[in-house]
Design an enzyme around this catalytic site. Structure first.
Site, PDB file in Angstrom:
ATOM      1  N   ALA A 166     -18.976  -5.123 -10.643  1.00 19.07           N
ATOM      2  CA  ALA A 166     -17.924  -5.807 -11.396  1.00 19.07           C
ATOM      3  C   ALA A 166     -17.025  -6.552 -10.426  1.00 19.07           C
ATOM      4  CB  ALA A 166     -17.100  -4.787 -12.171  1.00 19.07           C
ATOM      5  N   LEU A 213     -17.649  -0.191 -11.491  1.00 18.21           N
ATOM      6  CA  LEU A 213     -16.394  -0.747 -12.015  1.00 18.21           C
ATOM      7  C   LEU A 213     -15.177  -0.214 -11.277  1.00 18.21           C
ATOM      8  CD1 LEU A 213     -17.192  -0.297 -15.814  1.00 18.21           C
ATOM      9  CD2 LEU A 213     -16.886  -2.494 -14.696  1.00 18.21           C
ATOM     10  N   TYR A 225      -6.622  -8.960  -2.940  1.00 14.39           N
ATOM     11  CA  TYR A 225      -7.494  -8.485  -4.021  1.00 14.39           C
ATOM     12  C   TYR A 225      -8.679  -9.431  -4.176  1.00 14.39           C
ATOM     13  CZ  TYR A 225      -9.056  -7.314  -8.732  1.00 14.39           C
ATOM     14  OH  TYR A 225      -9.818  -6.968  -9.815  1.00 14.39           O
ATOM     15  N   THR A 242      -9.902   0.660  -1.017  1.00 15.45           N
ATOM     16  CA  THR A 242     -10.647   1.141  -2.185  1.00 15.45           C
ATOM     17  C   THR A 242     -11.779   0.180  -2.522  1.00 15.45           C
ATOM     18  OG1 THR A 242      -8.644   2.095  -3.085  1.00 15.45           O
ATOM     19  CG2 THR A 242     -10.441   1.795  -4.622  1.00 15.45           C
ATOM     20  N   GLY A 277     -12.142   4.315 -17.172  1.00 16.63           N
ATOM     21  CA  GLY A 277     -11.209   3.186 -17.191  1.00 16.63           C
ATOM     22  C   GLY A 277     -11.315   2.407 -18.492  1.00 16.63           C
ATOM     23  N   ASP A 302     -14.710   9.057 -12.183  1.00 20.07           N
ATOM     24  CA  ASP A 302     -13.390   8.404 -12.192  1.00 20.07           C
ATOM     25  C   ASP A 302     -12.386   9.313 -11.484  1.00 20.07           C
ATOM     26  OD1 ASP A 302     -12.368   5.970 -14.396  1.00 20.07           O
ATOM     27  OD2 ASP A 302     -10.882   7.014 -13.166  1.00 20.07           O
ATOM     28  N   LYS A 356     -12.592  -8.522  -3.340  1.00 20.10           N
ATOM     29  CA  LYS A 356     -13.670  -8.617  -4.332  1.00 20.10           C
ATOM     30  C   LYS A 356     -14.706  -9.660  -3.909  1.00 20.10           C
ATOM     31  CE  LYS A 356     -14.082  -6.373  -7.409  1.00 20.10           C
ATOM     32  NZ  LYS A 356     -14.566  -4.972  -7.545  1.00 20.10           N
ATOM     33  N   ILE A 400     -12.471  -0.825 -19.136  1.00 25.08           N
ATOM     34  CA  ILE A 400     -13.794  -1.418 -19.404  1.00 25.08           C
ATOM     35  C   ILE A 400     -14.868  -0.329 -19.355  1.00 25.08           C
ATOM     36  CG2 ILE A 400     -15.532  -3.086 -18.625  1.00 25.08           C
ATOM     37  CD1 ILE A 400     -13.280  -4.851 -17.552  1.00 25.08           C
ATOM     38  N   GLY A 412      -7.611   4.981 -14.729  1.00 26.16           N
ATOM     39  CA  GLY A 412      -8.345   5.423 -15.923  1.00 26.16           C
ATOM     40  C   GLY A 412      -7.676   6.667 -16.495  1.00 26.16           C
TER      41      GLY A 412
END
Ligand code: UDP
Length: 327
Positions: A118, A77, A150, A96, A11, A32, A154, A13, A37
């Site tokens: 992250a 990440l 989202y 996810t 990706g 990945d 997180k 980052i 990505g």
């Protein structure tokens, strides 16, 4: 030398982090699924002996466990990112983000591996406090508005990571990235700076959503990965949450004007209502500024790349992509 496993390693980052860790002499494995990505991001790394890429999902528990076992440190990440993707695919976002973090933490707990999770400044939600400190209350919108799924997913990831630390002793570090930008970030998922740069270079209208009075702080990805590398080596960081970003604030209207000037463009700057840009009832944050005192105290480092440099780097990257014929 540490052995580092990066989920989301191809990706935006992740690829910069892989590059940075390799340059410091570490061994890196990158996982990945190439959803957001791309192989292009890591094509300059794939032939190296100290780097391996594995195509696969961070939701695949067996695969994740295999690589967590090989590594000393896991930087997690892999996640659904980009406001547009999140608004359009809320089921994918929630599944996810929670599923992959669970897979990583479960595997790390079996061998007590260091995990850097992250996270994002989105978790501060609608709070209007300036600047945000890591221990501040968070204020999310209603469950009827997809955007907050989202932030909430997180925030749950953070709670889960900190719970693994408290209950099972897993050494976790949580990084909350503020708007992170730089070369290799694509505008495809709605991120503002690559979008503006591309529009300016193509002499298309630059699309400012809402009033343009909302502001953000844009941190260079090189600074973000420097912060992560330092945190990996900091025993004091374990069990802690860190804002990662710069505190140079800019309104989106001003950003549009600066990008246009830096690109030498004569694009028109147009305002588009949020309902048209995203969906009915979309809620944005008016300001978002990090307090990075804690990061600096613990690591001796704070992101300092000036916005002018960040804008120039993004324009150069978009120019190269356009010249290479990217659509
Ligand atoms: N934005 C904009 N034009 C675009 C894309 C985004 O005006 O083409 C705005 C967006 O509404 C937000 C800010 O720019 O206020 C930053 O958006 P981005 O998606 O990059 O990151 P966010 O801070 O929302 O996570």
């Amino acid at each position: 030398m540490r052995k580092v496993f990066i989920t989301g390693g191809a990706g935006f980052i992740g690829s910069h982090l892989a590059e940075k860790l390799l340059a410091s002499g570490h061994r890196v494995w990158a996982l990945d699924d190439l959803s957001t990505g791309s192989m292009e991001n890591i094509e300059h790394l794939v032939d190296r002996e100290d780097f391996d890429f594995r195509f696969g999902s961070a939701l695949d528990e067996a695969l994740v466990a295999e690589y967590v076992d090989r590594a000393d440190v896991v930087v997690h990440l892999a996640a659904a990112v980009g406001v547009r993707l999140i608004v359009e695919k809320p089921v994918h976002t929630i599944e996810t983000n929670l599923g992959a973090t669970t897979a990583v933490l479960d595997a790390a707990a079996r061998k007590q591996k260091v995990v850097v999770l992250a996270s994002t400044s989105e978790v501060y939600g609608k709070s209007t406090k300036v600047p945000f400190q890591e221990d501040d209350d968070i204020s999310l919108g209603a469950t009827t508005r997809s955007r907050w799924a989202y932030a909430c997913s997180k925030a749950m990831d953070e709670w889960l990571a900190l719970a693994f630390y408290r209950e099972k002793g897993v050494p976790v570090v949580v990084t909350r990235f503020f708007n992170t930008v730089g070369p290799r970030q694509t505008g495809r998922y709605g991120m503002v700076l690559p979008n503006f740069a591309r529009q300016a270079l193509l002499r298309e209208p630059i699309t400012v959503y809402g009033t343009g009075e909302q502001s953000r702080c844009f941190g260079h990805v090189k600074d973000a990965v420097e912060a992560v590398e330092r945190l990996i080596h900091c025993p004091e960081a374990v069990g802690e949450v860190f804002n990662v970003g710069t505190d140079e604030e800019v309104t989106i209207s001003e950003l549009a004007a600066r990008v246009r000037a830096a690109a030498g463009s004569d694009s028109e700057i147009v305002k588009i209502p949020y309902e048209e840009a995203y969906a009915e009832g979309f809620e944005d944050m008016p300001r978002r500024v990090p307090d990075v005192t804690k990061l600096e105290r613990v690591t001796g480092f704070r992101p300092r790349t000036p916005l002018a440099q960040v804008i120039d780097d993004v324009i150069a990257d978009q120019r190269a992509r356009l010249e290479a014929g990217e659509v």
